[in-house]
Design a protein around this motif. Sequence first.
Motif, PDB file in Angstrom:
ATOM      1  N   ASP A  53      49.499 -12.634  23.925  1.00 23.53           N
ATOM      2  CA  ASP A  53      48.423 -11.641  24.098  1.00 23.53           C
ATOM      3  C   ASP A  53      48.911 -10.337  24.711  1.00 23.53           C
ATOM      4  O   ASP A  53      48.104  -9.556  25.225  1.00 23.53           O
ATOM      5  CB  ASP A  53      47.325 -12.224  25.003  1.00 23.53           C
ATOM      6  N   VAL A  54      50.227 -10.098  24.669  1.00 24.31           N
ATOM      7  CA  VAL A  54      50.757  -8.923  25.370  1.00 24.31           C
ATOM      8  C   VAL A  54      50.125  -7.617  24.847  1.00 24.31           C
ATOM      9  O   VAL A  54      49.926  -6.656  25.595  1.00 24.31           O
ATOM     10  CB  VAL A  54      52.311  -8.912  25.293  1.00 24.31           C
ATOM     11  N   GLY A  55      49.733  -7.611  23.571  1.00 27.93           N
ATOM     12  CA  GLY A  55      49.106  -6.423  22.977  1.00 27.93           C
ATOM     13  C   GLY A  55      47.765  -6.079  23.599  1.00 27.93           C
ATOM     14  O   GLY A  55      47.279  -4.952  23.468  1.00 27.93           O
ATOM     15  N   MET A  56      47.166  -7.041  24.311  1.00 28.50           N
ATOM     16  CA  MET A  56      45.881  -6.782  24.968  1.00 28.50           C
ATOM     17  C   MET A  56      45.989  -5.643  25.982  1.00 28.50           C
ATOM     18  O   MET A  56      45.004  -4.963  26.258  1.00 28.50           O
ATOM     19  CB  MET A  56      45.405  -8.042  25.712  1.00 28.50           C
ATOM     20  N   ALA A  57      47.202  -5.469  26.547  1.00 29.63           N
ATOM     21  CA  ALA A  57      47.386  -4.417  27.552  1.00 29.63           C
ATOM     22  C   ALA A  57      47.199  -3.033  26.932  1.00 29.63           C
ATOM     23  O   ALA A  57      47.007  -2.052  27.648  1.00 29.63           O
ATOM     24  CB  ALA A  57      48.776  -4.527  28.171  1.00 29.63           C
ATOM     25  N   LEU A  58      47.270  -2.946  25.602  1.00 26.43           N
ATOM     26  CA  LEU A  58      47.128  -1.643  24.945  1.00 26.43           C
ATOM     27  C   LEU A  58      45.756  -1.490  24.287  1.00 26.43           C
ATOM     28  O   LEU A  58      45.499  -0.527  23.580  1.00 26.43           O
ATOM     29  CB  LEU A  58      48.248  -1.468  23.910  1.00 26.43           C
ATOM     30  N   VAL A  59      44.881  -2.477  24.534  1.00 27.70           N
ATOM     31  CA  VAL A  59      43.521  -2.410  23.987  1.00 27.70           C
ATOM     32  C   VAL A  59      42.588  -1.991  25.126  1.00 27.70           C
ATOM     33  O   VAL A  59      42.641  -2.583  26.201  1.00 27.70           O
ATOM     34  CB  VAL A  59      43.075  -3.811  23.473  1.00 27.70           C
ATOM     35  N   PRO A  60      41.768  -0.979  24.921  1.00 29.25           N
ATOM     36  CA  PRO A  60      40.935  -0.516  26.032  1.00 29.25           C
ATOM     37  C   PRO A  60      39.691  -1.383  26.283  1.00 29.25           C
ATOM     38  O   PRO A  60      38.601  -0.878  26.481  1.00 29.25           O
ATOM     39  CB  PRO A  60      40.547   0.906  25.595  1.00 29.25           C
ATOM     40  N   VAL A  61      39.874  -2.696  26.243  1.00 29.16           N
ATOM     41  CA  VAL A  61      38.766  -3.612  26.542  1.00 29.16           C
ATOM     42  C   VAL A  61      39.303  -4.581  27.587  1.00 29.16           C
ATOM     43  O   VAL A  61      40.431  -5.064  27.450  1.00 29.16           O
ATOM     44  CB  VAL A  61      38.350  -4.431  25.292  1.00 29.16           C
ATOM     45  N   ALA A  62      38.516  -4.850  28.636  1.00 22.37           N
ATOM     46  CA  ALA A  62      38.993  -5.780  29.670  1.00 22.37           C
ATOM     47  C   ALA A  62      39.314  -7.125  29.029  1.00 22.37           C
ATOM     48  O   ALA A  62      38.493  -7.666  28.293  1.00 22.37           O
ATOM     49  CB  ALA A  62      37.931  -5.944  30.747  1.00 22.37           C
ATOM     50  N   PRO A  63      40.519  -7.674  29.278  1.00 22.52           N
ATOM     51  CA  PRO A  63      40.937  -8.900  28.590  1.00 22.52           C
ATOM     52  C   PRO A  63      40.022 -10.080  28.856  1.00 22.52           C
ATOM     53  O   PRO A  63      39.827 -10.939  27.989  1.00 22.52           O
ATOM     54  CB  PRO A  63      42.337  -9.161  29.142  1.00 22.52           C
ATOM     55  N   GLU A  64      39.446 -10.142  30.058  1.00 19.07           N
ATOM     56  CA  GLU A  64      38.581 -11.287  30.352  1.00 19.07           C
ATOM     57  C   GLU A  64      37.271 -11.210  29.573  1.00 19.07           C
ATOM     58  O   GLU A  64      36.522 -12.178  29.514  1.00 19.07           O
ATOM     59  CB  GLU A  64      38.314 -11.438  31.851  1.00 19.07           C
ATOM     60  N   ALA A  65      37.008 -10.021  28.931  1.00 18.38           N
ATOM     61  CA  ALA A  65      35.773  -9.886  28.149  1.00 18.38           C
ATOM     62  C   ALA A  65      35.714 -10.946  27.055  1.00 18.38           C
ATOM     63  O   ALA A  65      34.644 -11.374  26.636  1.00 18.38           O
ATOM     64  CB  ALA A  65      35.678  -8.498  27.535  1.00 18.38           C
ATOM     65  N   SER A  66      36.905 -11.413  26.593  1.00 18.78           N
ATOM     66  CA  SER A  66      36.910 -12.384  25.505  1.00 18.78           C
ATOM     67  C   SER A  66      36.235 -13.681  25.915  1.00 18.78           C
ATOM     68  O   SER A  66      35.717 -14.395  25.082  1.00 18.78           O
ATOM     69  CB  SER A  66      38.328 -12.654  25.007  1.00 18.78           C
ATOM     70  N   TYR A  67      36.256 -14.004  27.212  1.00 18.08           N
ATOM     71  CA  TYR A  67      35.504 -15.205  27.577  1.00 18.08           C
ATOM     72  C   TYR A  67      34.271 -14.905  28.422  1.00 18.08           C
ATOM     73  O   TYR A  67      33.319 -15.651  28.409  1.00 18.08           O
ATOM     74  CB  TYR A  67      36.405 -16.256  28.242  1.00 18.08           C
ATOM     75  N   THR A  68      34.285 -13.766  29.190  1.00 13.87           N
ATOM     76  CA  THR A  68      33.068 -13.495  29.961  1.00 13.87           C
ATOM     77  C   THR A  68      31.949 -13.002  29.037  1.00 13.87           C
ATOM     78  O   THR A  68      30.792 -13.267  29.264  1.00 13.87           O
ATOM     79  CB  THR A  68      33.313 -12.464  31.077  1.00 13.87           C
ATOM     80  N   GLU A  69      32.329 -12.310  27.964  1.00 17.35           N
ATOM     81  CA  GLU A  69      31.302 -11.841  27.029  1.00 17.35           C
ATOM     82  C   GLU A  69      31.247 -12.716  25.778  1.00 17.35           C
ATOM     83  O   GLU A  69      30.210 -12.840  25.151  1.00 17.35           O
ATOM     84  CB  GLU A  69      31.566 -10.377  26.638  1.00 17.35           C
ATOM     85  N   GLY A  70      32.387 -13.317  25.440  1.00 17.69           N
ATOM     86  CA  GLY A  70      32.418 -14.262  24.319  1.00 17.69           C
ATOM     87  C   GLY A  70      31.804 -13.704  23.065  1.00 17.69           C
ATOM     88  O   GLY A  70      32.136 -12.603  22.617  1.00 17.69           O
ATOM     89  N   GLU A  71      30.884 -14.472  22.497  1.00 15.46           N
ATOM     90  CA  GLU A  71      30.242 -14.071  21.241  1.00 15.46           C
ATOM     91  C   GLU A  71      29.454 -12.771  21.416  1.00 15.46           C
ATOM     92  O   GLU A  71      29.124 -12.094  20.454  1.00 15.46           O
ATOM     93  CB  GLU A  71      29.270 -15.166  20.752  1.00 15.46           C
ATOM     94  N   LEU A  86      49.448  -4.962  17.936  1.00 17.63           N
ATOM     95  CA  LEU A  86      49.983  -4.172  19.054  1.00 17.63           C
ATOM     96  C   LEU A  86      51.057  -4.966  19.787  1.00 17.63           C
ATOM     97  O   LEU A  86      52.067  -4.421  20.225  1.00 17.63           O
ATOM     98  CB  LEU A  86      48.843  -3.795  20.028  1.00 17.63           C
ATOM     99  N   GLY A  87      50.837  -6.286  19.903  1.00 14.84           N
ATOM    100  CA  GLY A  87      51.833  -7.144  20.556  1.00 14.84           C
ATOM    101  C   GLY A  87      53.150  -7.122  19.810  1.00 14.84           C
ATOM    102  O   GLY A  87      54.228  -7.051  20.412  1.00 14.84           O
ATOM    103  N   VAL A  88      53.085  -7.169  18.490  1.00 21.79           N
ATOM    104  CA  VAL A  88      54.315  -7.128  17.686  1.00 21.79           C
ATOM    105  C   VAL A  88      55.029  -5.797  17.906  1.00 21.79           C
ATOM    106  O   VAL A  88      56.261  -5.743  18.008  1.00 21.79           O
ATOM    107  CB  VAL A  88      54.004  -7.348  16.185  1.00 21.79           C
TER     108      VAL A  88
END
Length: 316
Positions: free
Chosen positions: A121-139, A155-157
């Motif tokens: 998930d290293v590419g998440m650091a370049l996405v302007p969305v908080a990484p925990e949003a994937s589980y705190t906001e989920g669907e 982005l990770g690649v």
Amino acid sequence: MTTFVLAEVVPLVARGTGIVPDDVRNRAIRIMQDLLSQLREAGDPAVEPPYDDLVEVVEGIKSSVSKASPNVLVSWTLFDEPDEYECVHPFDVAVFSVAIALAMGEKARIQDIGLGALLHDVGMALVPVAPEASYTEGEGLSPDKAKQMRTHPELGVKVLRQHPRISAFTKAIVAQHHERMDGSGYPRGLRGSDIHPFSRIVACADAYSSMLVRSRFQRHMTPGEVVDYMMSAAGFEFDKDVVRAMLGCVSPFPEGAFVRLSTGELAAVERLSRGMVTRPVVRLVKQEADGVWVETSTEMDLARPEHQTTLITAIE
Ligand SMILES: [Fe+2]
Ligand SMILES: [Fe+2]
């Protein structure tokens, strides 16, 4: 969420202890923290992942998992603050992936698999969305945020592309960890054998780890239902051999975790039972008049027939 005074509650097992030593886990978490913050600061992929440090972490995971195998299960790491997710989750995915790979007899490329899992998930650091949003906001993620989030494999690649010591296997894992066997994944909608076998391992470990975290924070599924989901998705979303291997060696319950039973009682997970991932040995805990939680003398092996109807409904 209830807060516990841990040392006073469960003297026998520390919360979240596993077979991988704390120094390896803490080192992995620190390395990820540094790498992600450097990437965020730079705002572009030209930050070199600390290859030698990451390899040492993978070696530490490999040696403790292979020493313990085949009798001990691994589980995930408990944490309380949502922003810890982005550094703890890659470590858990690496432990799961190494355990699965060893269980499947894949010994030669453990280093590439472990590195891919740590960096998936290293590419998440370049996405302007908080990484925990994937589980705190989920669907509930807005379509716009979801679209941005879906760019993280590519982005990770890009982060890894410039570093020749990182193998093509590791890069494939980062690129393909959200691809699904039935073509329902992203970014390319690859199917079946077009997805590298190592990517299938990390895809499974990643989905299991994030669903378990969501089951604790969002309570949308019980841990047992997460296991059921992984089984039902085997052969569709996930490689069925990988799911089978994973559920033989990765428990949804960290040792030392506090769990709510279907009887309403609270218990601490004492031991995991191999072959019965959803049925650990637990010890009931109770709250004293002064508010302190203490262990009781009641130990329950949930794998035994007399406790067949007692389910774990949540991890506290
Ligand atoms: Fe991901
Ligand atoms: Fe992930």
